[in-house]
Scaffold this motif. Structure first.
Motif: not given
Length: 349
Positions: A178-180, A185-191, A247-255
């Motif tokens: 969440t902090q990442y 990407q900002g608090e609004a999009k994270t919310t 499962y690892h997400f296929p591209a560079e990703d926060a997941g």
């Protein structure tokens, strides 16, 4: 000492034959120095068996003894201040060691030690060194959902087709993610994303519950850390004994976010040189990294070694995980994430 620790110590010592070979004159660097017989006090919140394995192996090689305090906290070290007893702090997650660095309680780690670690995993300020790592992953049960139906990014998991199909837990790694997200990407999009998690997912409270409910088919998918699955696989007799898969997400990703376990030397330590030597060994590919790579899951917790060219015999090579670059010192203050999760009713309950 557990049987698993004893076994891995024997394998590691036979393979390594010492942490750094011999000196220029051919003498044994583990013999004859007064600092080699020092006793180091280690504060840690890491899994106890891993710390036991690392410190026992180092004692066998060098003669250095250890006092270990498990379940140590940043607050405890801050309260001790200049009168602190700890020489070394070994964290499970980056947040505590980053907090100690931000509080000015850590001595800089030797550059030669930092150079032994994959770039981007240690403190960019040189205040602590990564010595192990875990990654965020998605577990899935192929009897409920096929791999080609899985989300391609973490953001996609909140889309309508996944409503009610995944589990999550408000762990420290979830807070770090969440902090990442807030930082990138900002608090609004994270919310908006977190509101989707709350609406679409099921809070199973603990990562172990996420793993077990996905394995049982209660949920099609679950957000968690990689090592919980590998520990269960070890208990069941191998990954082929489990229904669920990682499962690892296929591209560079926060997941796929990789989070370091950090090693730092306390400024208050009266054994600065020996503490630095220990961290150098813990991060060396022929020392602590080999032990982490080769240890059974009950010792290593299937965590990744962080030295280039060293892969976990259980989980594989960390280079295969497509994690975004991230300054882990930013996790010294996760209050923005914690406040947002509390506001949204997504904190531990």
């Amino acid at each position: 000492m557990t049987a698993a620790v004893a076994t891995i110590l024997g394998v590691t010592l036979a393979a390594c034959g010492g942490s750094g070979g011999s000196t220029a004159d051919g003498s044994d660097p583990a013999a004859g120095s007064a600092t080699d017989t020092a006793t180091l006090t280690v504060y840690t919140d890491q899994h106890a068996d891993l710390i036991k394995g690392l410190t026992d192996a180092y004692t066998a090689e060098t003669g250095v003894e250890f006092n270990i305090q498990n379940d140590a906290t940043v607050g405890q070290i801050e309260a001790e201040g200049g009168a602190g007893k700890a020489d070394v702090f070994l964290s499970e997650d980056p947040t505590p060691v980053a907090q100690l660095g931000a509080a000015g309680l850590l001595a800089p780690v030797d550059q030669t030690t930092l150079d032994q670690v994959r770039p981007g995993l240690s403190s960019p300020k040189g205040l602590w060194a990564a010595y192990a790592a875990r990654s965020r992953v998605l577990y899935y049960n192929p009897t409920v959902i096929s791999q080609d139906q899985l989300p391609k990014t973490l953001a996609e998991i909140v889309e309508p087709q996944y409503a009610g199909k995944f589990a999550w837990a408000p762990s420290g790694a979830f807070v770090a993610t969440t902090q990442y997200l807030i930082a990138t990407q900002g608090e609004a999009k994270t919310t908006t994303f977190l509101e989707g998690i709350k609406a679409n997912g099921v809070n199973e409270q603990k990562n172990g519950n996420v793993r077990d409910t996905v394995e049982a088919g209660k949920h099609a998918m679950g957000l968690s850390n990689h090592y919980y699955w590998w520990v269960l696989a070890g208990q069941k007799g191998g990954p082929d004994k489990l229904v669920s898969k990682i499962y690892h997400f296929p591209a560079e990703d926060a997941g796929n976010l990789v989070l370091s376990s950090g090693a730092g030397v306390l400024k208050a330590s009266t054994h600065q040189a020996e503490a630095q030597k220990f961290i150098a060994w813990v991060t060396s590919k022929d020392g602590g990294q080999k032990l982490i790579a080769d240890a059974p899951a009950e010792v290593s917790e299937a965590q990744y070694p962080v030295a280039p060219g060293v892969a976990s015999s259980i989980a594989g090579d960390l280079s295969e995980v497509k994690s975004p670059a991230f300054d882990m010192d930013e996790l010294a203050d996760s209050s923005q994430a914690e406040d947002l999760l509390k506001q949204l009713g997504l904190s531990k309950g």
